[in-house]
Design an enzyme around this catalytic site. Structure first.
Site, PDB file in Angstrom:
ATOM      1  CG  ASP A 162      66.372   6.706 -32.545  1.00 10.61           C
ATOM      2  OD1 ASP A 162      67.281   7.413 -32.085  1.00 10.61           O
ATOM      3  OD2 ASP A 162      65.172   6.853 -32.222  1.00 10.61           O
TER       4      ASP A 162
ATOM      5  CE  LYS B  56      64.963  10.207 -29.995  1.00 10.42           C
ATOM      6  NZ  LYS B  56      66.256   9.756 -30.479  1.00 10.42           N
TER       7      LYS B  56
ATOM      8  CE  LYS C 108      65.914   9.534 -22.828  1.00  9.67           C
ATOM      9  NZ  LYS C 108      66.122   9.157 -24.222  1.00  9.67           N
TER      10      LYS C 108
ATOM     11  CE  LYS D  11      64.899   5.662 -29.699  1.00 11.62           C
ATOM     12  NZ  LYS D  11      65.911   5.945 -28.739  1.00 11.62           N
TER      13      LYS D  11
HETATM   14  P1  NAI Z   1      73.224  17.093 -29.759  1.00 15.23           P
HETATM   15  O1  NAI Z   1      72.157  18.035 -30.195  1.00 15.23           O
HETATM   16  O2  NAI Z   1      73.986  17.398 -28.533  1.00 15.23           O
HETATM   17  O3  NAI Z   1      74.295  16.914 -30.922  1.00 15.23           O
HETATM   18  C1  NAI Z   1      73.967  16.940 -32.274  1.00 15.23           C
HETATM   19  C2  NAI Z   1      75.039  17.734 -33.023  1.00 15.23           C
HETATM   20  O4  NAI Z   1      74.767  17.646 -34.408  1.00 15.23           O
HETATM   21  C3  NAI Z   1      75.043  19.209 -32.671  1.00 15.23           C
HETATM   22  O5  NAI Z   1      76.353  19.595 -32.275  1.00 15.23           O
HETATM   23  C4  NAI Z   1      74.636  19.897 -33.973  1.00 15.23           C
HETATM   24  O6  NAI Z   1      75.272  21.141 -34.128  1.00 15.23           O
HETATM   25  C5  NAI Z   1      75.074  18.894 -35.002  1.00 15.23           C
HETATM   26  N1  NAI Z   1      74.393  18.910 -36.304  1.00 15.23           N
HETATM   27  C6  NAI Z   1      73.094  19.123 -36.611  1.00 15.23           C
HETATM   28  N2  NAI Z   1      72.895  19.008 -37.936  1.00 15.23           N
HETATM   29  C7  NAI Z   1      74.090  18.690 -38.482  1.00 15.23           C
HETATM   30  C8  NAI Z   1      74.539  18.426 -39.800  1.00 15.23           C
HETATM   31  N3  NAI Z   1      73.711  18.480 -40.847  1.00 15.23           N
HETATM   32  N4  NAI Z   1      75.841  18.131 -39.982  1.00 15.23           N
HETATM   33  C9  NAI Z   1      76.711  18.069 -38.946  1.00 15.23           C
HETATM   34  N5  NAI Z   1      76.353  18.335 -37.686  1.00 15.23           N
HETATM   35  C10 NAI Z   1      75.054  18.629 -37.457  1.00 15.23           C
HETATM   36  O7  NAI Z   1      72.518  15.668 -29.681  1.00 15.23           O
HETATM   37  P2  NAI Z   1      73.042  14.327 -28.978  1.00 15.23           P
HETATM   38  O8  NAI Z   1      72.492  14.262 -27.608  1.00 15.23           O
HETATM   39  O9  NAI Z   1      74.487  14.181 -29.187  1.00 15.23           O
HETATM   40  O10 NAI Z   1      72.238  13.252 -29.848  1.00 15.23           O
HETATM   41  C11 NAI Z   1      72.574  13.073 -31.201  1.00 15.23           C
HETATM   42  C12 NAI Z   1      71.505  12.295 -31.933  1.00 15.23           C
HETATM   43  O11 NAI Z   1      71.457  10.988 -31.403  1.00 15.23           O
HETATM   44  C13 NAI Z   1      70.110  12.880 -31.850  1.00 15.23           C
HETATM   45  O12 NAI Z   1      69.462  12.784 -33.073  1.00 15.23           O
HETATM   46  C14 NAI Z   1      69.429  11.978 -30.855  1.00 15.23           C
HETATM   47  O13 NAI Z   1      68.034  11.899 -31.060  1.00 15.23           O
HETATM   48  C15 NAI Z   1      70.098  10.659 -31.152  1.00 15.23           C
HETATM   49  N6  NAI Z   1      69.988   9.758 -30.032  1.00 15.23           N
HETATM   50  C16 NAI Z   1      70.596  10.047 -28.853  1.00 15.23           C
HETATM   51  C17 NAI Z   1      70.451   9.204 -27.767  1.00 15.23           C
HETATM   52  C18 NAI Z   1      71.113   9.489 -26.485  1.00 15.23           C
HETATM   53  O14 NAI Z   1      71.860  10.425 -26.371  1.00 15.23           O
HETATM   54  N7  NAI Z   1      70.880   8.675 -25.484  1.00 15.23           N
HETATM   55  C19 NAI Z   1      69.628   7.982 -27.866  1.00 15.23           C
HETATM   56  C20 NAI Z   1      69.024   7.797 -29.148  1.00 15.23           C
HETATM   57  C21 NAI Z   1      69.244   8.647 -30.187  1.00 15.23           C
END
Ligand code: NAI
Length: 520
Positions: free
Chosen positions: A310, A359, A402, A476
């Site tokens: 994370d 989370k 956020k 994290k």
């Molecule tokens: P997002 O939802 O925009 O992107 C995630 C992508 O993963 C989506 O395009 C989705 O279609 C794809 N996806 C889902 N399951 C999949 C799989 N099995 N195989 C391939 N692709 C898959 O989310 P974002 O904002 O990019 O965040 C990504 C991750 O990072 C989340 O889990 C979030 O909790 C974690 N995270 C993000 C932070 C931040 O943006 N500041 C901080 C800490 C963690």
């Protein structure tokens, strides 16, 4: 600018730097009366650093998400030197927020005793993020120009300039086990390879899913003529997998469970296993427990690096500084209340209870080691914990900006109290993307460092232990070696990184004694 380190401890031969280092520590033992006996220890090591930077590829799981598209966009903007206009003027590309690209390290003092700093990435050779070849998987097939638009992260004028570079990049199809991410993600899942003849999702061919990911990794490496590949999960947060004896407790049981299509094997674990079997490092940027004990044992067996969990981007990063500061100041935090609202797809996914729970667990553990470090403040009599509450709400209107609100309530001398409230608006993906860059650059670098004990007769150098705790600064809930407790304090995490760089070039580890000023 080049830096010439003139230490006699570090000797360069061709493309290798060999350094002698004495690791000094102290062993603390408790006797029968409860007294502590502290004995200094010292072990001599030889370190070896390969100075050649390889052509490195990065495969993202979740390439089409907010972080994925922001990462690809930021590398292209920097690589092609794309400036863009905003209402505040022209913005030149940069990597602000990345420790490796935009921070400095103290390398010593000048003749007058004043500190001298140099860029972090000038101490030893690192891969330049502009040279990373990036690809990856997503369950959504949108090409990256559309995915970037959907993410609503980058400024519109930058998006326009990036569109020609992104429009032909399509994510590889991926694994979708609907039970692991929120039901609300279903409408996005139009790029899935684990399907039957009629296109229906099939979760009963998990070993084939491992093999497909392995093939994708090999093809990517070959097609791009890469020396190395690193895989990083920045896809949706999954629910926790249940830990079950004889299923995911050992490497062999886990491999068997995959072959038997066990329902508790998550897509992220399939990606991790495939990467390990390919000897490719795997980093987990989300909170779920991808690294079940069987994965850790498999990584040990294959001597392949893993790191998680994370990304530590905003609220938790501050917490790992502020809680440490309060406790180190002898102040006793009694409660920390953390509220978030966010409106991006991550927030949408986290609005489902099981994904939120992943989370919550990850955010909660961050003060544990800080509490344990001070038994004057936290003990049987006063209580051994901080009341710690975490709330996350999905609020579409705020998009990727956020909002985090935290209240730290602490006990002061003689019954006094102190309340610190923080209101933090984090542009989520602009904070997280530089972390991805750092995690990848440092992982690649750590693959080029080896060590041996000077008293070992064997000439063989060893790699670092498979679980890369040197990545904890960016994570994290740092995964640690079984039997060891994670270190969460940000300053300790940063010190470890700086000191590793310093020892490799033959400098003493950091101290702030400043005798130049303090002694007469
Ligand atoms: P997002 O939802 O925009 O992107 C995630 C992508 O993963 C989506 O395009 C989705 O279609 C794809 N996806 C889902 N399951 C999949 C799989 N099995 N195989 C391939 N692709 C898959 O989310 P974002 O904002 O990019 O965040 C990504 C991750 O990072 C989340 O889990 C979030 O909790 C974690 N995270 C993000 C932070 C931040 O943006 N500041 C901080 C800490 C963690």
């Amino acid at each position: 600018m080049s830096i010439n380190f003139k230490s006699s401890k570090a000797v360069r031969t061709d493309d290798t730097l060999i350094t002698k280092f004495t690791y000094e520590n102290s062993l603390v033992e408790k006797d029968a009366q409860g007294n502590l006996n502290v004995t200094p220890t010292a072990i001599d090591y030889d370190f070896k650093l390969d100075l050649k930077t390889p052509k490195t590829g990065l495969l993202l799981v979740g390439l089409g998400g907010n972080n994925g598209t922001t990462l690809v966009g930021s590398i292209l903007a920097n690589k092609s030197n794309i400036s863009f206009e905003t209402k505040e003027g022209v913005v030149k590309p940069n990597y602000y927020g990345s420790v490796t690209q935009s921070s400095t390290v103290k390398i010593g003092v000048d003749a007058d005793g004043n500190d001298v700093y140099a860029p972090f990435n000038s101490i030893v050779p690192f891969v330049n993020p502009n040279d990373l070849v990036v690809g990856g998987w997503d369950i959504s097939k949108a090409p990256l120009d559309q995915a970037m638009k959907r993410a609503k992260v980058l400024d519109v004028s930058l998006q326009e300039k990036l569109r020609p570079y992104l429009k032909d990049i399509e994510p590889l199809s991926s694994i979708y086990y609907p039970d692991f991410i929120a039901l609300n993600q279903k409408e996005r899942a139009d790029n899935v390879f684990n399907t039957g003849k009629g296109g229906e999702v099939n979760t009963n061919n998990k070993w084939a899913d491992v093999e497909k990911v392995r093939t994708d990794i090999r093809d990517f490496k070959k097609q791009n003529n890469l020396d190395k590949v690193i895989v990083l999960w920045t896809a949706n947060t999954e629910r926790y997998a249940e830990l079950i004896d004889k299923v995911n407790d050992t490497a062999d049981n886990l491999l068997e469970a995959i072959k038997n299509n066990h329902e508790e094997v998550a897509p992220s674990t399939i990606f991790a296993v495939a990467s390990i079997l390919e000897n490719v490092p795997y980093i987990n940027g989300s909170p779920q427990n991808t690294f079940v004990p069987g994965v850790i044992e498999l990584a040990e067996r294959y001597n392949t690096f893993i790191g998680g969990d994370d990304f530590k981007s905003g609220q938790t990063k501050i917490k790992s500084v502020l809680a440490q500061f309060l406790v180190d100041a002898g102040i006793r935090p009694v409660s920390i209340a953390s509220y978030n609202h966010l409106g991006n797809n991550d927030g949408y996914n986290l609005s489902a209870p099981k994904q939120f729970r992943s989370k919550e667990i990850s955010k909660q553990s961050v003060v544990d080691d800080i509490i344990e470090s001070n038994q004057i403040l936290y003990n049987e009599e006063n209580g051994k914990k901080i009341d710690h509450c975490i709330v996350i709400k999905y609020l579409p209107a705020v998009g990727d900006s956020k909002v985090a609100m935290d209240e730290y309530y602490s006990e002061l001398m003689l019954g006094g109290h102190n309340k610190i409230s923080i209101h933090n608006v984090c542009e989520d993906s602009l904070l997280a993307t530089p972390l991805i860059i750092d995690l990848v650059i440092i992982t690649e670098f750590l693959q080029r460092v080896q060590y041996k004990r000077a008293d070992e007769s064997d000439e063989k150098y060893h790699d670092f232990y498979a679980v890369l705790t040197l990545l904890s600064y960016w994570l994290k809930a740092p995964l640690s070696k079984p039997g060891f407790k994670p270190i969460n304090g940000l300053n300790k995490q940063r010190q470890a990184l700086e000191n590793l760089l310093r020892l490799l070039v033959g400098l003493p580890i950091n101290n702030e004694l400043r005798f130049e000023e303090r002694l007469q």
